[in-house]
Design an enzyme around this catalytic site. Structure first.
Site, short mmCIF file in Angstrom:
data_model
loop_
_atom_site.label_atom_id
_atom_site.label_comp_id
_atom_site.label_asym_id
_atom_site.label_seq_id
_atom_site.Cartn_x
_atom_site.Cartn_y
_atom_site.Cartn_z
N THR A 236 -35.74 -58.51 -12.43
CA THR A 236 -36.57 -58.82 -13.60
C THR A 236 -37.49 -57.65 -13.91
O THR A 236 -38.15 -57.11 -13.01
CB THR A 236 -37.40 -60.10 -13.32
OG1 THR A 236 -36.48 -61.14 -13.05
CG2 THR A 236 -38.28 -60.47 -14.48
N CYS A 323 -47.91 -37.94 1.15
CA CYS A 323 -46.93 -38.87 1.70
C CYS A 323 -46.72 -38.60 3.18
O CYS A 323 -46.09 -39.36 3.88
CB CYS A 323 -45.60 -38.72 0.98
SG CYS A 323 -45.78 -38.66 -0.79
N1 PLP Z 1 -41.01 -36.85 -5.62
C1 PLP Z 1 -42.11 -36.08 -5.61
C2 PLP Z 1 -42.00 -34.63 -5.92
C3 PLP Z 1 -43.36 -36.64 -5.30
O1 PLP Z 1 -44.45 -35.88 -5.29
C4 PLP Z 1 -43.41 -38.03 -4.98
C5 PLP Z 1 -44.71 -38.65 -4.58
O2 PLP Z 1 -45.57 -38.03 -4.03
C6 PLP Z 1 -42.23 -38.78 -5.04
C7 PLP Z 1 -41.05 -38.16 -5.35
C8 PLP Z 1 -42.24 -40.26 -4.76
O3 PLP Z 1 -42.68 -40.94 -5.92
P1 PLP Z 1 -43.20 -42.47 -5.82
O4 PLP Z 1 -44.55 -42.40 -5.19
O5 PLP Z 1 -43.25 -42.94 -7.24
O6 PLP Z 1 -42.19 -43.21 -5.03
#
Ligand code: PLP
Length: 374
Positions: A236, A323
């Protein structure tokens, strides 16, 4: 103490107009966009309008935009989906400096028998068409190289890289998560087949993004279920998120030049002040760069300690990639550009945004001066 946020590559503040545009779709017009009664008509129309707005922002056709949960999903879908298409184990080609959403998708495919080539960048963090040409295997099904790097900010020559991929019969995907809404992105000029984007990087809501899939390019569904998104992405639709994403992107694209100029002025001022204060550093990446993304290495220092001390002074920034902030290992990007360990360990990432001010810059340099000289 004033809080200073300089981690816009990790995420951004939701645009106020985008926020307002989301509310009706949660509180009043909450009908399922796939419904066939009249209560679903407006949500369905809102999805179509959002698709049109987003397509116009990147010069695509509306039916080439597929809504996803964000950059990670778009990257997984593009890479795993394309590789699995032919039923044969054709090679995947990517670079050593990709985000983990691309690298770990590729590693997974490698673990189930697909050959993967990881291309090394130059020491300045660039994947050149010449390097790709030398290393791309004959049987490649997909080449995936990011448009802009999230740790050091280098913008890759994607148009030229796509030409190399196409000459080898492979499709070209680019992770444009850091680029969309910050630099001009035109999928036709770039000549890409697939492009990933994420709303929360351009002042949209979190948990929503899209994959651009060029007309005529094959991709199997990544999520199986209902017939949403032309039968390619079941589930959805998040109408509020999608509408908010479209408004945030439109606003960012409309003020792109003003934002670039403002952020560029702050960046120049920051670099000037670092030099005037004799703070010893090296700046990673060169060539074309994302506005405001500054990766700095301080020899013999510890990036994580700098981060914590800046945090105590009210300043939020990142070491390598947000991340990866729990990891104390040297980032794969800094390794790939062959940065010596004594510098790599002392690396921080500053990513300025449109709401930052010159007073912020003065405060950041003041804080860095104290920390680096102590
Ligand atoms: N790709 C890049 C270059 C990013 O900097 C990030 C997030 O830091 C992502 C992918 C992942 O994106 P999302 O947080 O929307 O999953």
């Amino acid at each position: 103490m004033k809080k200073i946020y300089i981690d816009h590559a990790a995420t951004t503040k939701l645009d106020a107009v985008a926020f307002e545009s989301m509310k009706p779709w949660m509180m009043c017009e909450y009908g399922n966009a796939s419904g066939i009664y009249s209560f679903s008509r407006r949500p369905k129309k809102a999805l179509q309008e959002a698709r049109e707005i987003i397509a116009a922002c990147i010069n695509a056709f509306p039916d080439e935009i597929y809504f996803t949960s964000g950059g990670t999903e778009s990257d997984n879908w593009a890479i795993k989906g394309t590789a699995m298409l032919s039923g044969k184990k054709h090679a995947i080609v990517t670079s050593e400096i990709e985000h983990h959403a691309v690298l770990h998708s590729s590693k997974y495919m490698e673990s189930i028998g697909y050959p993967v080539t990881y291309i090394s960048p130059t020491e300045e963090g660039v994947i050149t068409p010449e390097i790709l040409e030398e290393q791309v295997p004959g049987s490649a099904s997909i080449v995936s190289v990011m448009l802009a790097n999230n740790e050091i900010g280098t913008v890759q020559p994607v148009k030229e890289l796509a030409a190399v991929a196409h000459a080898h019969g492979a499709v070209f995907h680019t992770d444009a998560v850091q680029a969309v809404g910050h630099i001009g992105v035109d999928v036709h000029k770039l000549n890409v087949d697939m492009l990933s984007a994420s709303a929360h990087k351009f002042n949209g809501p979190k948990g929503i993004g899209f994959l651009y899939l060029r007309r005529g390019v094959d991709l199997p569904p990544y999520l199986d279920g209902g017939a949403q998104e032309n039968g390619l992405r079941a589930g959805t639709e998040n109408v509020a998120g999608i509408v908010g994403m479209s408004i945030a992107l439109k606003n960012n694209v409309e003020s792109l030049e003003i934002n670039k100029q403002h952020i560029g002025t702050l960046e120049n001022q920051f670099m000037k002040q670092l030099n005037e204060n004799n703070i010893p550093y090296i700046r990673n990446g060169r060539n074309e760069m994302l506005p405001g993304l500054i990766s700095l290495s301080f020899e013999g220092k510890d990036g994580e300690s700098i981060l914590h001390r800046m945090d105590l002074m009210g300043i939020s920034l990142s070491t390598g990639s947000a991340c990866n902030s729990k990891s104390t290992q040297i980032s794969h990007v800094l390794k790939a550009i062959r940065l010596p360990e004594t510098f790599a360990k002392g690396t921080i990432r500053i990513s300025l945004g449109k709401d930052n001010t010159i007073e912020d810059v003065n405060a950041i340099v003041g804080a860095l001066k104290k920390i680096i000289s102590s």
